[in-house]
Design a protein around this motif. Structure first.
Motif, PDB file in Angstrom:
ATOM      1  N   GLY A  30       0.884  -1.216   0.098  1.00 59.39           N
ATOM      2  CA  GLY A  30      -0.120   0.240   0.246  1.00 59.39           C
ATOM      3  C   GLY A  30       0.201   0.973  -0.085  1.00 59.39           C
ATOM      4  O   GLY A  30       0.371   2.567   0.039  1.00 59.39           O
ATOM      5  N   GLN A  31       1.983   0.768   0.147  1.00 55.95           N
ATOM      6  CA  GLN A  31       3.188   2.084  -0.625  1.00 55.95           C
ATOM      7  C   GLN A  31       2.737   3.050  -1.457  1.00 55.95           C
ATOM      8  O   GLN A  31       3.366   4.422  -1.642  1.00 55.95           O
ATOM      9  CB  GLN A  31       4.427   2.291  -0.002  1.00 55.95           C
ATOM     10  CG  GLN A  31       4.682   1.645   1.266  1.00 55.95           C
ATOM     11  CD  GLN A  31       6.101   1.187   1.728  1.00 55.95           C
ATOM     12  OE1 GLN A  31       6.346  -0.222   0.518  1.00 55.95           O
ATOM     13  NE2 GLN A  31       7.238   1.058   2.238  1.00 55.95           N
ATOM     14  N   VAL A  32       2.308   2.544  -2.686  1.00 55.75           N
ATOM     15  CA  VAL A  32       2.212   2.821  -4.301  1.00 55.75           C
ATOM     16  C   VAL A  32       0.253   2.264  -4.226  1.00 55.75           C
ATOM     17  O   VAL A  32       0.033   1.556  -4.655  1.00 55.75           O
ATOM     18  CB  VAL A  32       2.815   2.572  -5.058  1.00 55.75           C
ATOM     19  CG1 VAL A  32       3.128   3.070  -6.171  1.00 55.75           C
ATOM     20  CG2 VAL A  32       4.771   2.511  -4.605  1.00 55.75           C
ATOM     21  N   THR A  33       0.233   3.618  -4.671  1.00 52.03           N
ATOM     22  CA  THR A  33      -1.267   3.670  -5.477  1.00 52.03           C
ATOM     23  C   THR A  33      -0.727   3.286  -7.413  1.00 52.03           C
ATOM     24  O   THR A  33      -0.630   4.306  -7.616  1.00 52.03           O
ATOM     25  CB  THR A  33      -2.022   4.596  -5.135  1.00 52.03           C
ATOM     26  OG1 THR A  33      -1.961   4.733  -3.752  1.00 52.03           O
ATOM     27  CG2 THR A  33      -3.546   4.821  -5.423  1.00 52.03           C
ATOM     28  N   VAL A  34      -1.433   2.005  -7.492  1.00 46.11           N
ATOM     29  CA  VAL A  34      -1.087   2.356  -9.216  1.00 46.11           C
ATOM     30  C   VAL A  34      -2.377   2.599  -9.650  1.00 46.11           C
ATOM     31  O   VAL A  34      -3.849   2.562  -8.974  1.00 46.11           O
ATOM     32  CB  VAL A  34      -1.580   0.173  -9.418  1.00 46.11           C
ATOM     33  CG1 VAL A  34      -0.966   0.791 -10.770  1.00 46.11           C
ATOM     34  CG2 VAL A  34       0.116   0.280  -8.492  1.00 46.11           C
TER      35      VAL A  34
END
Length: 438
Positions: free
Chosen positions: A258-262
């Motif tokens: 969840g550190q990066v939102t795609v």
């Protein structure tokens, strides 16, 4: 013309390797570099660690040229940063070449002496006329052949999804970077901000992994033009370049945590200023708001304007030599299916002119340094008259562990993943596959 040098444009890894290969063949090189030192472009990403080990980053002829100086080849299993590559290899190599390398010399045009592009008569019998600009002004140099290894670093692709800058992209230039960030020097620019990373290649993965380490108060949106993630993370454990596979796995971990939102299927059409931030607008009307910084890592393209008087034959899609383009087309090739190639595939209607290195791939993103070394080995053999050696192209292909080309995964429902499985490297002596017949 035999007394004239072979001009090599660019003192990067492939350009310097070309000089070493030419010297070994008894030909005199003259390397022209616009920057102040060898590997000037590499110096702009000196904080990035390569996913190729030292064993694949040193040209064999260059190593032989360096050995008498007491140079010690780095540990072949280690993975250098750009800075280490330049300091431990490129700059010592340029020093050995001495006055054969001219720094601060920008090539601004190449032609045949006394002939413009349309003149046929006596064309191949004339040397190349290479126009350069230095701090002292402009001058003309003559050359028996030209190898353009100037790369594509200075011409990154824009953020815009049409191949042109998005509307508002130029006006938002202060918020957009086209390079992998150096967080040791730029931490304050990105920490605690909303950052958009655009791109699906290894540079984008490198940026995502680095930014994920800034902490929970940093919001990261990863914008992909394709409809799904597909094979973006690469081959993982099946990748024959372990560091490349590990990079993809680390990026996947950041997404899974969840550190990066795609954000998929987002082709940027416009950029709007909204108070102290910017908004990205996609072609389908979606809006990505409250963005502080954008890192656009969407590939590169060749700069061809100064070659307007040279008779090039380029693929209309990739802008690569027509014989090479089908072999490197990212819509088709991955998983070690890029065929080895040399002088034959890199030739143009303009005799003794070659594009080499990253520039030879046009807009294709799959280039490796060892590919460039093999290219210039073949070109040097061809220029020296050893046509048999020029045609004998040998290269160890490193597979990604992902079958199919990148372009195949633009469809939203594509579930392609690593399917090739691990395989032992093979020493290949191949030509292009024969054309299909009816």
């Amino acid at each position: 013309m035999d007394e004239l040098p072979v001009v090599v444009v660019g003192a990067g890894p492939v350009g310097l390797a070309a000089a070493a290969q030419l010297l070994e063949r008894g030909l005199e090189p003259l390397v022209l570099e616009r920057g102040a030192q060898a590997g000037a472009a590499v110096a702009e990403w000196n904080h990035v660690r390569l996913f190729s080990p030292w064993s694949e980053l040193v040209d064999p002829a260059a190593a032989r040229l360096l050995e008498p100086t007491g140079w010690v080849q780095p540990d072949g299993s280690a993975y250098p940063t750009g800075r280490e590559w330049a300091e431990a290899y490129l700059r010592p190599l340029a020093a050995v070449l001495g006055e054969r390398v001219r720094f601060g010399t920008k090539v601004i045009g190449v032609a045949r002496r006394g002939r413009d592009r349309i003149v046929d008569s006596g064309r191949d019998g004339e040397p190349f006329s290479v126009h350069v600009r230095t701090a002292d002004g402009e001058e003309r140099l003559l050359a028996r052949a030209v190898i353009d290894a100037s790369g594509t670093w200075t011409t990154p692709n824009p953020l815009g999804g049409e191949g042109l800058p998005a509307i508002g992209e130029r006006a938002a230039a202060d918020r957009i970077s086209y390079r992998v960030p150096d967080l040791a020097a730029e931490r304050d620019r990105y920490a605690g901000k909303h950052i958009v990373v655009a791109g699906s290649g290894h540079s984008a993965l490198t940026a995502l992994v680095a930014l994920a380490g800034l902490g929970e108060d940093t919001r990261i949106s990863w914008v992909l033009r394709r409809g799904g993630i597909g094979n973006t993370f690469g081959g993982g454990d099946a990748d024959q370049l372990p560091a490349r596979g590990a990079l993809g796995l680390r990026a996947k971990e950041a997404v899974d945590a969840g550190q990066v939102t795609v954000v998929t299927g987002f082709r940027t059409e416009g950029i709007e200023r909204t108070g102290g931030s910017i908004t990205l607008v996609s072609a389908d009307g979606r809006r990505l708001e409250d963005v502080d910084e954008v890192i656009a890592l969407t590939g590169f393209r060749p700069e061809l304007s100064w070659l307007s008087e040279i008779r090039l034959e380029l693929d209309p899609t990739l802008q690569a030599p027509v014989a090479l383009a089908p072999l490197v087309d990212p819509n088709v090739h991955s998983c070690g299916t890029v065929y080895p190639h040399g002088a034959k595939e890199l030739s143009h209607p303009e005799q003794n002119f070659y594009l080499a290195g990253m520039k030879s791939y046009g807009r294709a993103p799959t280039f490796l340094a060892q590919t460039g070394y093999e290219q210039v080995r073949s070109i040097a053999a061809q220029l020296a008259g050893d046509h048999e050696a020029a045609a004998r192209v040998e290269l160890i292909m490193a597979e990604t562990g992902v079958c199919g080309g990148a372009g195949l995964f633009d469809e939203p429902d594509s579930g392609a993943s690593g399917c090739c499985g691990p395989a032992e490297p093979e020493l290949l002596t191949l030509s292009a596959p024969p054309a299909a017949s009816n």
